[in-house]
Design a protein around this motif. Structure first.
Motif, short mmCIF file in Angstrom:
data_model
loop_
_atom_site.label_atom_id
_atom_site.label_comp_id
_atom_site.label_asym_id
_atom_site.label_seq_id
_atom_site.Cartn_x
_atom_site.Cartn_y
_atom_site.Cartn_z
N LEU A 133 0.81 -1.21 0.00
CA LEU A 133 0.00 0.00 0.00
C LEU A 133 0.85 1.27 0.00
O LEU A 133 0.33 2.36 0.24
CB LEU A 133 -0.92 0.02 1.23
N SER A 134 2.15 1.12 -0.25
CA SER A 134 3.05 2.27 -0.13
C SER A 134 2.68 3.39 -1.10
O SER A 134 2.72 4.57 -0.75
CB SER A 134 4.50 1.82 -0.36
N MET A 135 2.31 3.06 -2.34
CA MET A 135 1.96 4.09 -3.32
C MET A 135 0.70 4.84 -2.89
O MET A 135 0.62 6.07 -3.00
CB MET A 135 1.76 3.47 -4.70
N LEU A 136 -0.28 4.10 -2.38
CA LEU A 136 -1.50 4.74 -1.91
C LEU A 136 -1.21 5.64 -0.70
O LEU A 136 -1.76 6.74 -0.60
CB LEU A 136 -2.54 3.68 -1.54
N VAL A 137 -0.33 5.19 0.18
CA VAL A 137 0.03 6.00 1.35
C VAL A 137 0.71 7.30 0.92
O VAL A 137 0.42 8.37 1.45
CB VAL A 137 0.93 5.19 2.30
N ILE A 138 1.61 7.21 -0.07
CA ILE A 138 2.29 8.41 -0.55
C ILE A 138 1.29 9.39 -1.15
O ILE A 138 1.35 10.60 -0.91
CB ILE A 138 3.37 8.03 -1.57
N LEU A 173 0.41 13.17 0.21
CA LEU A 173 0.49 14.37 -0.63
C LEU A 173 -0.84 15.13 -0.63
O LEU A 173 -0.86 16.37 -0.58
CB LEU A 173 0.88 13.98 -2.05
N ILE A 174 -1.95 14.40 -0.68
CA ILE A 174 -3.26 15.05 -0.63
C ILE A 174 -3.45 15.76 0.70
O ILE A 174 -3.91 16.91 0.75
CB ILE A 174 -4.38 14.02 -0.87
N PRO A 189 0.28 15.28 7.76
CA PRO A 189 0.49 14.26 6.72
C PRO A 189 1.12 12.98 7.22
O PRO A 189 0.87 11.90 6.66
CB PRO A 189 1.42 14.99 5.73
N TRP A 190 1.91 13.03 8.28
CA TRP A 190 2.52 11.82 8.82
C TRP A 190 1.50 10.91 9.49
O TRP A 190 1.79 9.74 9.75
CB TRP A 190 3.62 12.18 9.82
N MET A 191 0.30 11.44 9.76
CA MET A 191 -0.75 10.59 10.34
C MET A 191 -1.21 9.53 9.35
O MET A 191 -1.77 8.50 9.76
CB MET A 191 -1.94 11.46 10.76
#
Length: 400
Positions: free
Chosen positions: A102-107, A111-112, A308-310
């Motif tokens: 899920l790393s791409m979704l997390v990134i 960003l959002i 964003p780190w949340m």
């Protein structure tokens, strides 16, 4: 590849559904409140949905991380209850590797969230503040009636005629009487004798106070961003009169601006620092922009950079907390997991108030985030560490 795409799609769809539900719940209450204000005449109906749209980033700032965490809990919990996780683990894919899929979704989610927190929310708050300012000015401007005196602050205003759509005022008289005048003015009969002797008895703080009388052919309303009501007076004369000595001065003008009312606007005082753009916050910290309380700028900037780190914390917490044993049901862990995640978010929110008051340094933000990540790592590797400790103790007992 197929598992990664399936997992990403499921989490994204579930997150979107939860976001929609929470937005409707929270903004629905705000919309009802605005409708009530509009029904009472305190708000123009045409700006209702504009206010809702500008306030949307303010709500999404906290709704999005919470919705992402709930989406992760629901999707991963379903994998456990449907025994799909057992099949995935037996094929050599661990929980950690599943989370890394899920790393791409997390990134993307980080960003959002960063875009909302750093740019969209301040922009929306600024626009909403401007609307409230315009509405406040319109409300005060609407109480002006032709051929009637109204009072606002130090000013008493008289208008002979109001233009179409209240865009201009005609034949305006403005009387200004300072508030800090002596409470007990000297009686006029004292001046009937020797004026010089009478002037010696006038207090010094009263001698400098004059009543102002302004005559203007027309006046127009001026937009202001600080909540004040301002008028531009055109083609008139200003008289300063001392009511004791009967002396006066006069001056003509083509345009003269006055502020007839000031005051805090609804829903803007608590959002004062939130509506400042991120570059302006950095300018306050570096000293390029002056501000009385720099700690507020530190607190708000640290808060925006922490949220964003949340998103990353949500994945690290959801992976171990979503685990359910057979026949437990995927809803069993959802409530306690929500309490844990909300507690982490509340820590960031509470630090904002503490830092703004200068009770603690802004460096507490990265320290708090690191401690949260350490707690999440402990939850992920707790079972493995306990298993190694039991194995080590069992081995030592066997050797002894």
């Amino acid at each position: 590849m197929i598992l990664r795409r399936y997992l990403t799609n499921q989490v994204a769809i579930t997150t979107a559904l939860v976001v929609g539900f929470l937005v409707v719940m929270l903004l629905g209450g705000r919309l009802i409140r605005y409708f009530g204000m509009a029904a009472e005449g305190g708000l123009d109906v045409s700006v209702l949905f504009s206010l809702i749209g500008y306030n949307l980033p303010y709500f999404l700032e906290l709704i999005l991380p919470l919705s992402f965490f709930i989406g992760l809990m629901l999707v991963l919990g379903r994998l456990y209850t449907d025994h799909e996780m057992a099949v995935i683990n037996s094929s050599g894919i661990s929980r950690g590797r599943l989370a890394r899929m899920l790393s791409m979704l997390v990134i993307v989610m980080m960003l959002i969230e960063a875009a909302i927190t750093l740019f969209a929310k301040p922009w929306g708050m600024e626009r909403a503040t401007n609307i409230w300012t315009e509405q406040s000015m319109t409300q005060v401007f609407d109480i002006i009636q032709p051929k009637q005196f109204i009072s606002s602050g130090d000013y008493h205003l008289y208008v002979n005629e109001i233009g179409a759509r209240r865009e201009s005022l005609h034949d305006v008289i403005v009387v200004q009487m300072p508030k800090d005048k002596a409470s007990a003015p000297i009686a006029h009969q004292e001046l009937q004798g020797d004026d010089a002797a009478a002037l010696q008895n006038i207090p010094e703080n009263y001698k400098s106070q004059y009543d102002s009388l302004i005559f203007a052919r027309s006046a127009t309303q001026v937009a202001s961003s600080d909540g004040s009501i301002q008028l531009d007076l055109h083609q008139g004369r200003r008289y300063e009169v001392d009511p004791l000595t009967r002396r006066y001065s006069q001056i003509g003008f083509e345009r003269y601006r006055i502020t007839i009312a000031t005051g805090a606007l609804p829903d803007t005082e608590a959002m004062r620092i939130e509506g400042i753009a991120t570059p302006s916050l950095i300018g306050m910290i570096t000293g390029d922009i002056s501000r009385e309380n720099v700690n507020e700028a530190y607190a708000e900037l640290g808060y925006r950079l922490s949220l964003p780190w949340m998103m990353l914390l949500a994945v690290m917490l959801a992976t171990p907390l979503s685990y359910v044993r057979p026949r437990q049901g995927r809803w069993l862990k959802l409530v306690p997991a929500l309490f844990i995640y909300i507690a982490c978010v509340m820590v960031i929110i509470s630090l904002k108030d503490t830092v703004s008051k200068g009770k603690i340094s802004v460096a507490i933000y990265p320290v708090a985030i690191v401690l949260m990540f350490a707690f999440a790592l402990y939850l992920n590797y707790h079972e493995r560490l306990m298993a190694r400790m039991r194995l080590s103790r069992h081995t030592s007992e066997k050797l002894s």
